[in-house]
Design an enzyme around this catalytic site. Structure first.
Site, short mmCIF file in Angstrom:
data_model
loop_
_atom_site.label_atom_id
_atom_site.label_comp_id
_atom_site.label_asym_id
_atom_site.label_seq_id
_atom_site.Cartn_x
_atom_site.Cartn_y
_atom_site.Cartn_z
N CYS A 116 56.30 -11.23 -44.96
CA CYS A 116 55.88 -11.13 -46.36
C CYS A 116 56.85 -11.94 -47.19
CB CYS A 116 55.91 -9.65 -46.77
SG CYS A 116 55.56 -9.39 -48.50
N ARG A 121 59.76 -6.31 -44.78
CA ARG A 121 58.86 -5.16 -45.00
C ARG A 121 58.43 -4.46 -43.71
NH1 ARG A 121 54.89 -6.31 -49.99
NH2 ARG A 121 54.90 -4.05 -50.04
N PRO A 122 59.40 -3.85 -43.02
CA PRO A 122 59.07 -3.15 -41.79
C PRO A 122 58.25 -1.88 -42.06
CG PRO A 122 61.35 -2.72 -42.41
CD PRO A 122 60.82 -3.73 -43.39
N ILE A 123 57.65 -1.32 -41.00
CA ILE A 123 56.91 -0.06 -41.15
C ILE A 123 57.51 1.01 -40.22
CG2 ILE A 123 54.71 -1.01 -41.95
CD1 ILE A 123 53.80 -0.71 -38.93
C1 UD1 Z 1 54.55 -0.24 -52.50
C2 UD1 Z 1 53.71 -1.05 -53.45
C3 UD1 Z 1 54.47 -2.26 -53.97
C4 UD1 Z 1 55.81 -1.84 -54.54
C5 UD1 Z 1 56.58 -0.97 -53.56
C6 UD1 Z 1 57.86 -0.40 -54.15
C7 UD1 Z 1 51.47 -0.70 -52.62
C8 UD1 Z 1 50.25 -1.29 -52.00
N1 UD1 Z 1 52.51 -1.51 -52.77
O1 UD1 Z 1 54.81 -1.09 -51.37
O2 UD1 Z 1 53.68 -2.90 -54.98
O3 UD1 Z 1 56.56 -3.00 -54.85
O4 UD1 Z 1 55.77 0.15 -53.14
O5 UD1 Z 1 57.61 0.28 -55.32
O6 UD1 Z 1 51.48 0.45 -53.02
N2 UD1 Z 1 60.85 0.11 -45.81
C9 UD1 Z 1 61.43 0.20 -44.56
N3 UD1 Z 1 60.71 0.80 -43.57
C10 UD1 Z 1 59.48 1.31 -43.76
C11 UD1 Z 1 58.91 1.23 -45.05
C12 UD1 Z 1 59.62 0.63 -46.06
O7 UD1 Z 1 62.53 -0.27 -44.35
O8 UD1 Z 1 58.89 1.84 -42.80
C13 UD1 Z 1 61.60 -0.55 -46.91
C14 UD1 Z 1 60.88 -1.85 -47.35
O9 UD1 Z 1 61.25 -2.94 -46.53
C15 UD1 Z 1 61.37 -2.00 -48.76
C16 UD1 Z 1 61.51 -0.55 -49.23
O10 UD1 Z 1 61.57 0.25 -48.05
O11 UD1 Z 1 62.63 -2.64 -48.80
C17 UD1 Z 1 60.39 -0.08 -50.11
O12 UD1 Z 1 59.17 -0.22 -49.45
P1 UD1 Z 1 57.95 0.74 -49.75
O13 UD1 Z 1 58.32 1.73 -50.79
O14 UD1 Z 1 57.44 1.25 -48.45
O15 UD1 Z 1 56.89 -0.27 -50.38
P2 UD1 Z 1 55.37 -0.44 -50.01
O16 UD1 Z 1 54.73 0.89 -49.81
O17 UD1 Z 1 55.22 -1.48 -48.97
#
Ligand code: UD1
Length: 363
Positions: A116, A121-123
């Site tokens: 991305c 942006r890991p899950i």
């Molecule tokens: C959602 C929003 C996006 C917003 C973000 C933060 C949607 C479709 N998108 O994205 O517009 O900018 O929230 O407010 O709703 N992370 C991990 N591991 C995970 C998941 C997340 O390390 O398994 C990290 C991500 O890399 C990032 C941080 O956590 O640095 C925040 O991510 P997250 O809150 O999950 O954002 P999204 O749900 O992808």
């Protein structure tokens, strides 16, 4: 839209309505997978990501109809439980179909979303949460292969502590937990208004959820959910962007059909920068005559300053007096707009997750 042509130098005046929240609508559409039958959503914004979600639901045997701002999703048991790469790569939020499919059918194969522009942006937090609930997760050929290896095929409630208050992770686990056996408690849950909206819809479907909007969410699993009807909340990022547009261009703008408490961190910063903002229960008015001053901003999970408004606020700081320090704490690489602002003559020095912005001097 590939190209927009803007004739600048005019102040903004008038009223504008806010659309439904994209980040809420997408999750609500995926939540429909939790119950077969007809789900109705109103105030759904007309956006590419919504179309992509509808396409993905279509590939999972759902019939999706749009009538203006209303979308009806008719859910039937899918023949395959796969979210294909071609659909997921178009929209990262597609990973949000994992929790509902796994909870409802005990299996799902969802393509990994890939890279991305704003960071890796890991899950991992989504997947660790589902594993803690008893799912077997296998990453093969770019796909998450998830299944529940018990005769009941039902996930089991448990305590999940997120290392970071992830929005998508909180939503995926909350949806998965609605049909799990027993109680799931999510600690350090994200508190965004879109999570509350999703929880409200899940509750209309019969889910038992407490604490959405706080850092601890408790979900008691139920045996079955039923389709319902819901109106998507207003988009706080769009409302905030309209306020910033008026702040930059000057003028007198009323943003209607919004929830002023949602972009509160922005309103505080705009006031600190010298703008007059009046709020009413469903509208916000900004009057701007220029002369704003730079303020520092650090992005943070809700109710902190939203990362999704960081670029817009940086543009405002470029035309404000003084020096502003903007710190991005949510995403690792979210200063892509800096080089574009440089092309417009902006004086911004980015270093890692911090950018120093000075008022742009005209050549
Ligand atoms: C959602 C929003 C996006 C917003 C973000 C933060 C949607 C479709 N998108 O994205 O517009 O900018 O929230 O407010 O709703 N992370 C991990 N591991 C995970 C998941 C997340 O390390 O398994 C990290 C991500 O890399 C990032 C941080 O956590 O640095 C925040 O991510 P997250 O809150 O999950 O954002 P999204 O749900 O992808």
């Amino acid at each position: 839209m590939d190209r927009m042509r803007i004739h600048g130098g005019r102040s903004l005046k008038g009223s504008v309505k806010t659309s439904g929240a994209k980040n809420s609508a997408l999750k609500l559409l995926f939540a429909s997978l939790l119950a077969e039958g007809r789900h109705t959503f109103h105030n759904v914004p007309e956006l590419k990501d919504v179309e992509s979600s509808a396409e993905l639901l279509g590939s999972l045997n759902c019939k999706v109809q749009r009538k203006g701002k209303t979308i009806i999703v008719d859910v039937k048991a899918p023949d395959s439980f796969e979210a294909h790469y071609d659909l997921v790569r178009k929209m990262r939020a597609s990973i949000l179909c994992l929790g509902p499919l796994l909870a409802k059918y005990g299996q799902a194969q969802v393509s990994l979303p890939g890279g991305c522009a704003i960071g890796s942006r890991p899950i991992n937090l989504h997947l660790e949460g589902m594993k803690a609930m008893g799912a077997e997760i296998d990453l093969r050929s770019g796909y998450v292969h998830a299944s529940v290896p018990t005769p009941s095929k039902r996930l089991k409630g448990t305590n999940i502590l997120f290392e970071f208050a992830t929005v998508g992770g909180t939503e995926n686990i909350m949806m998965a937990a609605t049909l799990a056996e027993g109680v799931t408690v999510i600690e350090n849950a994200a508190k965004e208004p879109e999570i509350v909206d999703l929880a409200n819809y899940l509750k209309k479907m019969g889910a038992k959820i407490d604490g959405a909007g706080t850092s601890i969410i408790r979900i008691e699993g139920v045996d079955k959910l039923t389709p319902a009807e819901h109106t998507v909340i207003p988009d706080r990022i769009e409302a905030g962007t309209l306020l910033i547009a008026a702040a930059i261009a000057g003028g007198d703008v009323t943003v209607q059909d919004c929830v002023p408490e949602h972009p509160e961190a922005l309103i505080l910063k705009l006031r600190e920068a010298g703008f007059r903002i009046e709020t009413a229960p469903t509208s916000m008015r900004i009057r701007s005559t220029g002369g704003s001053k730079c303020v520092d901003v650090t992005t943070a999970p809700h109710p902190g300053f939203p990362t999704d408004l960081q670029a817009q606020f940086m543009a405002l700081m470029c035309v404000s007096e003084g020096v502003s320090v903007i710190t991005e704490t949510v995403f690792e690489n979210r200063f892509m707009h800096v080089t574009e602002l440089h092309r417009l003559g902006a004086d911004i020095t980015p270093k890692s997750r911090v950018a120093v912005v000075r008022k742009t001097r005209r050549a």
